[in-house]
Design a protein around this motif. Structure first.
Motif, PDB file in Angstrom:
ATOM      1  N   HIS A   1      41.614  40.591  39.090  1.00 11.89           N
ATOM      2  CA  HIS A   1      40.497  41.467  39.428  1.00 11.89           C
ATOM      3  C   HIS A   1      39.766  40.937  40.658  1.00 11.89           C
ATOM      4  O   HIS A   1      39.830  39.745  40.969  1.00 11.89           O
TER       5      HIS A   1
ATOM      6  N   TYR B   1      32.465  41.608  41.649  1.00 19.74           N
ATOM      7  CA  TYR B   1      31.571  41.699  40.494  1.00 19.74           C
ATOM      8  C   TYR B   1      32.036  42.766  39.508  1.00 19.74           C
ATOM      9  O   TYR B   1      32.490  43.836  39.898  1.00 19.74           O
ATOM     10  N   ASN B   2      31.882  42.451  38.229  1.00 21.53           N
ATOM     11  CA  ASN B   2      32.137  43.384  37.120  1.00 21.53           C
ATOM     12  C   ASN B   2      33.583  43.876  37.037  1.00 21.53           C
ATOM     13  O   ASN B   2      33.872  44.838  36.326  1.00 21.53           O
ATOM     14  N   ARG B   3      34.470  43.218  37.788  1.00 20.40           N
ATOM     15  CA  ARG B   3      35.906  43.512  37.696  1.00 20.40           C
ATOM     16  C   ARG B   3      36.206  45.004  37.846  1.00 20.40           C
ATOM     17  O   ARG B   3      36.969  45.586  37.064  1.00 20.40           O
ATOM     18  N   THR B   4      35.617  45.626  38.833  1.00 20.73           N
ATOM     19  CA  THR B   4      35.813  47.075  39.015  1.00 20.73           C
ATOM     20  C   THR B   4      37.141  47.403  39.670  1.00 20.73           C
ATOM     21  O   THR B   4      37.520  48.576  39.719  1.00 20.73           O
TER      22      THR B   4
ATOM     23  N   SER C   1      31.594  50.445  47.722  1.00 16.07           N
ATOM     24  CA  SER C   1      32.458  49.689  46.823  1.00 16.07           C
ATOM     25  C   SER C   1      33.681  50.521  46.449  1.00 16.07           C
ATOM     26  O   SER C   1      33.559  51.669  46.012  1.00 16.07           O
TER      27      SER C   1
ATOM     28  N   ARG D   1      33.469  45.424  44.350  1.00 16.48           N
ATOM     29  CA  ARG D   1      32.078  45.741  44.644  1.00 16.48           C
ATOM     30  C   ARG D   1      31.638  45.118  45.972  1.00 16.48           C
ATOM     31  O   ARG D   1      31.982  43.977  46.283  1.00 16.48           O
TER      32      ARG D   1
ATOM     33  N   SER E   1      28.983  43.189  47.699  1.00 14.52           N
ATOM     34  CA  SER E   1      27.925  42.306  47.209  1.00 14.52           C
ATOM     35  C   SER E   1      26.896  42.074  48.314  1.00 14.52           C
ATOM     36  O   SER E   1      26.966  42.680  49.386  1.00 14.52           O
TER      37      SER E   1
END
Length: 367
Positions: free
Chosen positions: A258, A261-264, A289, A306, A308
């Motif tokens: 991944h 952030y937040n594994r999007t 993002s 994402r 950042s």
């Protein structure tokens, strides 16, 4: 030399050419300039004197702080700055009394109360003070409402009303009936000040036709490269902005890993990714993002993961290996990614992209 710094290059010749293109359209109209918000983020200190030297006489700022800074700049440049009119769009408030007097600022009066305050200062100084009057023709955001207009006409004769102005709400939509409604309302109300100049159009409004131009046009964003006619395939306005970032890290990642952030973003196969030193603190919108696109030697590289605060990651798997190295220049805004294109991807407009460009870039002005 390898660097981690991003560079923002502003081509002042293109800004001058954009202003000239607007002048050519407004053949019978003076073309002023909205230079508020530091010329929409590009640098009023550098740009405003160029516009003044090219014939601009009316400069529109948002508040007195911007007006003071601009007047000081004009004075430093040894321009004939007393003939350059700096108009404060937020109007007059008593806390700014000394700035208006000492720096020869002109308020755009937006209410009958502001007119009273300015008239009181006129009495105190025992002289007729200059002003613009902003009348509300339907935008319902700012300006003197029609209900206050009779009192306005009766009391404004103690002031030197240089210009009556209003603002179009939908000028970038030429088929929007609101434009014609506001035009008719403006003609009706502004006619009560026969000796004052008239001003209605912003950047997009200029392209609605000569009937809208009146005496003074007030373009802003078109001067700085945002297309004022999004409904046309070609624009006379050119982009003066190039934003570039260096690659500061390259990673080889396996399928299933991944990014950000937040594994999007999950890699469906093995990928090569690069990290760039800019993020939303620099005005690169978080809404890009997993949607943004950057370019390496004219080849697209999508933003993955994402955005950042200080960093973005891009997929460089399809970029030739010999073009990938620390310090490699990446186009964020430029010939492949215009202000309007990046704004569309971000779900906003070019105004916001310009004014969000951060203060951490190394700025270079190209003459």
């Amino acid at each position: 030399m390898i660097t981690s710094k991003c560079t923002l290059t502003i081509d002042l010749d293109i800004i001058r050419d954009n202003y000239r293109a607007l002048q050519k359209i407004c053949t019978l109209t003076e073309v002023g300039a909205a230079v508020k918000a530091n010329c929409y983020g590009l640098g009023a200190e550098q740009i405003a004197p160029i516009l003044a030297n090219f014939g601009c006489k009316y400069f529109f700022v948002a508040n007195t702080d911007e007006g003071v800074t601009l007047r000081e700049r004009f004075s430093k440049e040894n321009l004939n700055h007393k003939n350059l009119k700096i108009c404060v769009l937020n109007g007059y408030f008593t806390a700014d009394r000394d700035d208006f007097i000492n720096y020869n600022l002109i308020p755009v009066l937006n209410s009958f109360k502001q007119l009273e305050l300015w008239r009181n200062l006129s009495h105190q100084l025992n002289k007729k003070l200059s002003c613009f009057l902003h009348i509300d023709t339907g935008m319902n955001r700012f300006g003197i409402p029609e209900g206050e207009f009779n009192d306005l006409v009766q009391n404004a004769n103690e002031l030197d009303v240089l210009c009556v102005m209003s603002h179009l709400s939908s000028s970038e939509e030429p088929d929007n009936q609101t434009n014609k409604e506001q035009l008719m309302k403006f003609k009706q109300l502004a006619s009560l000040f026969p000796n004052a100049k008239k001003s209605l159009v912003n950047s997009s409004g200029i392209f609605l036709g000569p009937e809208y131009h009146f005496d003074i046009a007030r373009p802003g964003v078109a001067i700085y490269g945002v297309n004022p006619t999004p409904y046309l395939q070609e624009s006379v306005i050119k982009n003066p902005v190039t934003l570039e970032a260096p690659i500061i890290q390259i990673k080889d990642l396996d399928k299933g890993q991944h990014v950000g952030y937040n594994r999007t973003y999950e890699l469906g196969e093995r990928h090569l990714i690069a990290t760039l030193p800019l993020g939303y603190a620099d005005g690169y919108p978080r809404s890009l993002s997993n949607k943004g696109i950057v370019f390496i030697n004219d080849k697209p590289a999508p933003v993955i993961g994402r955005v950042s605060m200080d960093l973005i990651t891009v997929d460089v798997t399809k970029i030739p290996p010999e073009e990938l190295f620390l310090g490699q220049t990446v186009e964020i805004i430029g010939k492949n990614m215009s202000l309007d294109k990046i704004a569309n991807l971000a779900g906003t407009n070019g105004y916001e992209i310009l004014t969000m460009l951060g203060n951490r870039y190394h700025k270079f002005y190209k003459y």
